[in-house]
Motif scaffolding. Sequence first.
Motif, PDB file in Angstrom:
ATOM      1  N   UNK A   9       0.813  -1.210   0.000  1.00  0.00           N
ATOM      2  CA  UNK A   9       0.000   0.000   0.000  1.00  0.00           C
ATOM      3  C   UNK A   9       0.843   1.254   0.000  1.00  0.00           C
ATOM      4  N   UNK A  10       1.955   1.239   0.755  1.00  0.00           N
ATOM      5  CA  UNK A  10       2.856   2.392   0.777  1.00  0.00           C
ATOM      6  C   UNK A  10       3.641   2.525  -0.518  1.00  0.00           C
ATOM      7  N   UNK A  11       3.824   1.410  -1.217  1.00  0.00           N
ATOM      8  CA  UNK A  11       4.571   1.415  -2.479  1.00  0.00           C
ATOM      9  C   UNK A  11       3.720   1.900  -3.641  1.00  0.00           C
ATOM     10  N   UNK A  12       2.425   1.624  -3.589  1.00  0.00           N
ATOM     11  CA  UNK A  12       1.545   1.936  -4.712  1.00  0.00           C
ATOM     12  C   UNK A  12       1.103   3.395  -4.690  1.00  0.00           C
ATOM     13  N   UNK A  13       2.063   4.293  -4.842  1.00  0.00           N
ATOM     14  CA  UNK A  13       1.774   5.728  -4.931  1.00  0.00           C
ATOM     15  C   UNK A  13       2.452   6.252  -6.194  1.00  0.00           C
TER      16      UNK A  13
END
Length: 321
Positions: A9-13
């Motif tokens: 979730x933190x990577x998918x930006x």
Amino acid sequence: MHIFDSLVGNLMVPTILFFVLGLLAAAVRSDLSIPEGAAKILSLYLLLAIGFKGGHSLAANGLGADVFSALAAGLLLSFAIPFIAYALLRAMTRLNALNAAAVAGHYGSISIVTFVAASSLLDLAGFASDGFMVAVAAMMEVPAILSALWIAQRTATPGGAGRVPMRELFANGSIVLLTGAFVIGALTQDKGMEMIAPFVVTPFTGILCLFLLDMGLAAGRSLLRNRHLLSAGMFAFGLLMPVIGAMLAMGLGAVVGLQTGSLFLLMVLAASASYIAVPAAMKIALPQAEAGIYLTLSLGVTFPFNITVGLPLYLWLAGLV
């Protein structure tokens, strides 16, 4: 599974994914590029925006013991990390003392681009941070250089280590703009922010995406061009050292009482490796050191690791504390 979901979730930006796009474009040898002049403007914008917002935040919250504790923690990390990095390099690689000292200095200093990307990720994740962390970032540039030169003078062959004029260190353009914008943001406070918010707030993430696309291209091409310089031990060091730095910062930041957002930023600062200010200093002070080695490690290995894997990992760990 919860850990994996948090990290993904933190990577998918957008910011991180545009960096990955740049890496992939370099890997397939695409002719995609951002003109040098445009890239310079993007970097100046990011330094100005992050500095101004940090100064405004500090003015809103005031000076306190937490500010000085964070500054002290940053200075201690910047001085100490090069000694740890040097010992690891000598144990894990065949680098001589001079090159090991030059590389070690990069890992005690900071990557302001990684810091800016981390600040953006923090905003997207809904965490707040203290404005004074910008001042911590600025103060962590120089101590590591001094530590590296001391190591080189003590361990390298005579004549290999020189002296960098302090004026050249503190007059570094990124430091001048970052600290100058920080001071202006603190002095003008809410009135200043109201005047330039449409410039420093609204377009920030989009401009950062463009800049990280360019950095992905640069990192990927540097790695392809200089991959023959990297041994397995050096590559492993480039992945291990940022995690060690982040863990040291996590422990120290918890001791001084930093909240999640600021703790994450301190971890990022301790994990990042300079590829702008320190290479310029090493070119003057340690001209015999191999620039291809320290630039490839900091820009080609550690920077991509931090942007794609490190930032989500450090944010998750900071949340645990």
